[in-house]
Design a protein around this motif. Structure first.
Motif, PDB file in Angstrom:
ATOM      1  N   TYR A 155      -5.970  -1.352  -6.183  1.00  0.00           N
ATOM      2  CA  TYR A 155      -6.997  -0.650  -5.424  1.00  0.00           C
ATOM      3  C   TYR A 155      -6.473   0.702  -4.942  1.00  0.00           C
ATOM      4  O   TYR A 155      -7.191   1.699  -4.970  1.00  0.00           O
ATOM      5  CB  TYR A 155      -7.448  -1.501  -4.238  1.00  0.00           C
ATOM      6  CG  TYR A 155      -8.695  -0.967  -3.590  1.00  0.00           C
ATOM      7  CD1 TYR A 155      -9.934  -1.140  -4.195  1.00  0.00           C
ATOM      8  CD2 TYR A 155      -8.634  -0.258  -2.400  1.00  0.00           C
ATOM      9  CE1 TYR A 155     -11.082  -0.633  -3.621  1.00  0.00           C
ATOM     10  CE2 TYR A 155      -9.779   0.249  -1.816  1.00  0.00           C
ATOM     11  CZ  TYR A 155     -10.997   0.054  -2.428  1.00  0.00           C
ATOM     12  OH  TYR A 155     -12.130   0.565  -1.864  1.00  0.00           O
ATOM     13  N   VAL A 156      -5.210   0.726  -4.500  1.00  0.00           N
ATOM     14  CA  VAL A 156      -4.645   1.980  -4.000  1.00  0.00           C
ATOM     15  C   VAL A 156      -4.420   2.969  -5.142  1.00  0.00           C
ATOM     16  O   VAL A 156      -4.745   4.140  -5.032  1.00  0.00           O
ATOM     17  CB  VAL A 156      -3.318   1.712  -3.257  1.00  0.00           C
ATOM     18  CG1 VAL A 156      -2.608   3.016  -2.921  1.00  0.00           C
ATOM     19  CG2 VAL A 156      -3.579   0.923  -1.986  1.00  0.00           C
ATOM     20  N   VAL A 183       0.839  -1.195   0.000  1.00  0.00           N
ATOM     21  CA  VAL A 183       0.000   0.000   0.000  1.00  0.00           C
ATOM     22  C   VAL A 183       0.877   1.250   0.000  1.00  0.00           C
ATOM     23  O   VAL A 183       0.631   2.195  -0.752  1.00  0.00           O
ATOM     24  CB  VAL A 183      -0.955  -0.005   1.211  1.00  0.00           C
ATOM     25  CG1 VAL A 183      -1.675   1.317   1.339  1.00  0.00           C
ATOM     26  CG2 VAL A 183      -1.956  -1.131   1.079  1.00  0.00           C
ATOM     27  N   PHE A 213      -4.269  -7.213  -6.007  1.00  0.00           N
ATOM     28  CA  PHE A 213      -5.353  -6.373  -5.526  1.00  0.00           C
ATOM     29  C   PHE A 213      -4.843  -5.062  -4.912  1.00  0.00           C
ATOM     30  O   PHE A 213      -5.192  -3.981  -5.383  1.00  0.00           O
ATOM     31  CB  PHE A 213      -6.195  -7.125  -4.487  1.00  0.00           C
ATOM     32  CG  PHE A 213      -7.293  -6.279  -3.936  1.00  0.00           C
ATOM     33  CD1 PHE A 213      -8.478  -6.135  -4.629  1.00  0.00           C
ATOM     34  CD2 PHE A 213      -7.131  -5.577  -2.750  1.00  0.00           C
ATOM     35  CE1 PHE A 213      -9.483  -5.324  -4.152  1.00  0.00           C
ATOM     36  CE2 PHE A 213      -8.139  -4.762  -2.266  1.00  0.00           C
ATOM     37  CZ  PHE A 213      -9.318  -4.641  -2.969  1.00  0.00           C
ATOM     38  N   ASN A 214      -4.009  -5.183  -3.877  1.00  0.00           N
ATOM     39  CA  ASN A 214      -3.641  -4.015  -3.072  1.00  0.00           C
ATOM     40  C   ASN A 214      -3.212  -2.820  -3.909  1.00  0.00           C
ATOM     41  O   ASN A 214      -3.758  -1.731  -3.775  1.00  0.00           O
ATOM     42  CB  ASN A 214      -2.492  -4.366  -2.118  1.00  0.00           C
ATOM     43  CG  ASN A 214      -2.903  -5.362  -1.061  1.00  0.00           C
ATOM     44  OD1 ASN A 214      -4.000  -5.899  -1.121  1.00  0.00           O
ATOM     45  ND2 ASN A 214      -2.034  -5.617  -0.116  1.00  0.00           N
TER      46      ASN A 214
END
Lengths: 352, 303
Positions: free
Chosen positions: A292-293, A151, A288-289
């Motif tokens: 998404y960020v 992230v 994903f991470n």
């Protein structure tokens, strides 16, 4: 040394007491299962059971709120299934253009990532393998992105990609290769890369020729940056396993440089390459991470992979049943792909 | 083998001596690659000390000798203040995020070590009926993509009453197949004679495990702990799904939420927050990095 004990006779009369040996054996078995129990319990409850429970949810209109205040256990677990819909969610998924779009994005992501990631990491591993000084130091630095919180590094990269304030565009403008009036939007650009290039040259391309979106490419560059050191470490280990005598023998036969790489290194490295190929594909399906960020799947659905799409259906729209059905479809797709991958690439792997 | 006649041929080449310009090129490419790996972190740290004006004006290095700005230390307390305050604990939210992450990470790592060491030992060194079946069952979970079980697991958290609470962030992760596998491989390398000797001394399995196997397996245990630490610290998707209140967030979620709100425009504060998240992990990594290499090579794990 223990002598071969006489086997315990199977007699019709029960032995008066358990012999020391048998007691010990039973204790050992009991202890063994006891040691396995915690891990097994967790795996069964949180890995195996959810598969069946998920299959059930995917056939329901599922409203978790319906279980609030539920008295009995059964009400709590079945109550949220406010309506049984059978395979309706699956049918809807097959007619959902966004679902197909997410599969296309995921496939594009994988097809572009794979050659870049594997090629680049093999290239750097091969360089590091040439007895360079400070090999360990280089390896440690290349590994940094993998170790860092994804992230945090994705947040940093979002800033690097910023059209006006980001380092990347600043650098390109300074170099003179980018017009400061027409900077690229990177993560915010849903247009295909070829379409962009053609537009700069004053040509309009048909949409199907537009190529992968710049936003997706930006995500792919980030992914490459993260996994370069990781893949390189695996390749380095693979390179170290190739026996040196093979090179010596080939050199006697007059092979050098590219030929050595093509006929010895590459085939003997194929188990490592195959392994990295498989884990990279798995990694991309899980990705994903950072997406998404950086983009939350946008702009539009340019970076909405299946993983992002399933998450959105669950987190933003609370569509439990539909999201569960989507995840089963994705699972079947991955399973098919893995089998195909094993058939195609697996047959080319050279095991010694 | 044909080694004898070719020693004179291969001897000078064995050391990979390239012409010097090739070596220069190799180093140049490697240095560019290393810079590309490290630069985003350096840029993150640099940006965290810049003023907003310098960011807007694309001032790469506003400090002496090229500029006359000072390091904006104030960005750090400002970032902490901007993220918010946790009334429950009477601490800044950033502190709460870190506390949550530490609680979750430590509990997960300790739990995983316990369950994995026990399971790995039973699988490696004990003769049990159905052991192979159990081992295959454990390995089979690797085939289950995490997305497949996402929805049911979230529902289970509601039903267990764990939603928005610590157990949801820890308990589902208390078994790690990779860790079991890694430790089992290591335990199996320990000579069986040692066990027989211990048995003669009257030691049972548990004493053998704690007094002989574990001390000998220290590298494997440390590697397992470190890898799980990194993964647990990085977890984002799951905590985002199963927590609701801002004071239940872990650092990764807190950082993303800040980025999606104020941090999106106040880049210097976002980078200060990101630096606080990244630097401890980097320091930790530099201290322990040799174990990571081992872990990656042994298991080929991809987080």
């Amino acid at each position: 040394m223990t002598s071969q004990a006489t086997p315990v006779p199977i007699s019709t009369t029960r032995p008066r007491g358990l012999s020391g040996r048998r007691l010990r054996r039973i204790q050992e078995i009991g202890l063994g299962y006891l040691l396995l129990a915690p891990a097994l319990t967790i795996l069964i409850v949180f890995d195996f059971f959810p598969i069946f429970f998920g299959a059930f949810i995917s056939t329901c209109d599922w409203k978790p709120a319906a279980a609030i205040g539920a008295e009995t256990l059964l009400d709590r677990w079945l109550g949220p299934c406010v309506k049984f819909v059978g395979f309706e969610h699956y049918l809807r998924a097959f007619n959902d253009p966004q679902m197909w779009q997410s599969l296309i994005v995921t496939a594009t992501y994988a097809l572009i990532s794979l050659p870049i990631q594997l090629g680049l990491s093999l290239f750097f591993a091969y360089l590091l393998f040439q007895n360079v000084r400070g090999k360990e130091m280089f390896r440690v630095v290349f590994f940094l992105p993998y170790i860092t919180s994804s992230v945090a590094s994705a947040a940093v990269w979002s800033f690097l990609y910023n059209p006006d304030k980001g380092l990347i565009n600043n650098f390109l403008v300074h170099l003179g290769v980018m017009d400061p009036e027409k900077v690229w939007k990177w993560l915010g650009e849903p247009t295909g890369i070829f379409a962009l290039m053609a537009r700069n040259a004053g040509v309009a391309l048909p949409e199907w020729l537009g190529g992968p979106s710049l936003a997706l490419l930006a995500v792919i560059f980030y992914t490459t940056w993260v996994f370069l050191g990781y893949d390189m470490t695996l390749f380095l280990a693979g390179l170290g396993n190739i026996p040196g005598e093979l090179y010596d023998a080939a050199k006697v036969d007059g092979a050098s440089g590219w030929k050595l790489f093509r006929h010895i290194t590459f085939p003997l490295l194929s188990p490592t390459t195959f392994f990295i190929l498989i884990i990279t594909v798995i990694g991309i399906f899980k990705a994903f991470n950072h997406i998404y960020v950086m983009t939350q799947g946008g702009p539009g659905d340019a970076t909405t992979t299946t993983s992002i799409y399933i998450f959105q259906q669950l987190y933003q729209y609370n569509r439990y049943g539909y999201s569960a059905a989507l995840s089963f479809i994705l699972f079947i797709a991955i399973l098919g792909l893995t089998i195909a991958q094993n058939r195609i690439a697996g047959s080319r792997v050279v095991y010694d | 083998m044909a080694s004898e006649p070719n020693t004179w041929l291969s001897a000078p080449q064995r050391t990979h001596t390239h012409p010097s310009w090739t070596r220069v090129l190799i180093y140049a490419v490697l240095i560019v690659g290393a810079l590309a790996s490290a630069l985003p972190f350096l840029y993150m740290i640099m940006t965290s000390f810049k003023s907003y004006g310098d960011i807007i004006n694309n001032n790469f290095w506003p400090w002496p000798p090229f500029g006359n700005e000072t390091l904006q230390m104030q960005n750090y307390p400002d970032a902490i203040e901007n993220v918010g305050f946790d009334k429950a604990w009477q601490v800044p939210l950033v502190v709460r995020y870190f506390a949550n992450s530490i609680i979750v990470t430590v509990a997960s790592v300790v739990g995983i070590l316990l369950t994995s060491i026990f399971a790995a030992y039973a699988l490696a060194r004990m003769e049990l009926p159905g052991k192979n079946f159990i081992f295959i069952l454990i390995l089979a979970t690797l085939m289950i993509p995490p997305d497949l079980t996402l929805v049911p697991k979230v529902v289970m958290m509601f039903n267990f009453g764990w939603y928005n609470a610590y157990p949801a962030l820890v308990v589902p992760f208390l078994a790690s197949v990779f860790s079991i596998f890694l430790l089992r491989q290591f335990f199996m390398q320990i000579p069986k004679d040692l066990f027989d000797a211990a048995l003669i001394d009257g030691a049972g399995h548990l004493r053998y495990l704690f007094t002989i196997v574990l001390p000998l397996s220290k590298p494997a245990v440390v590697t397992t702990a470190l890898l799980n630490f990194i993964w647990a610290w990085d977890s984002f998707k799951w905590p985002l799904l199963v927590t609701r209140d801002s004071n239940m967030r872990v650092v990764a979620v807190g950082l993303q939420q800040f980025m999606a709100s104020e941090g999106g425009t106040k880049v210097q504060l976002l980078m200060a927050f990101a630096t606080m998240v990244v630097v401890p992990v980097l320091v930790f990594y530099f201290i322990t990095q040799k174990y990571f290499k081992e872990g990656v090579i042994t298991t080929g794990i991809k987080g």
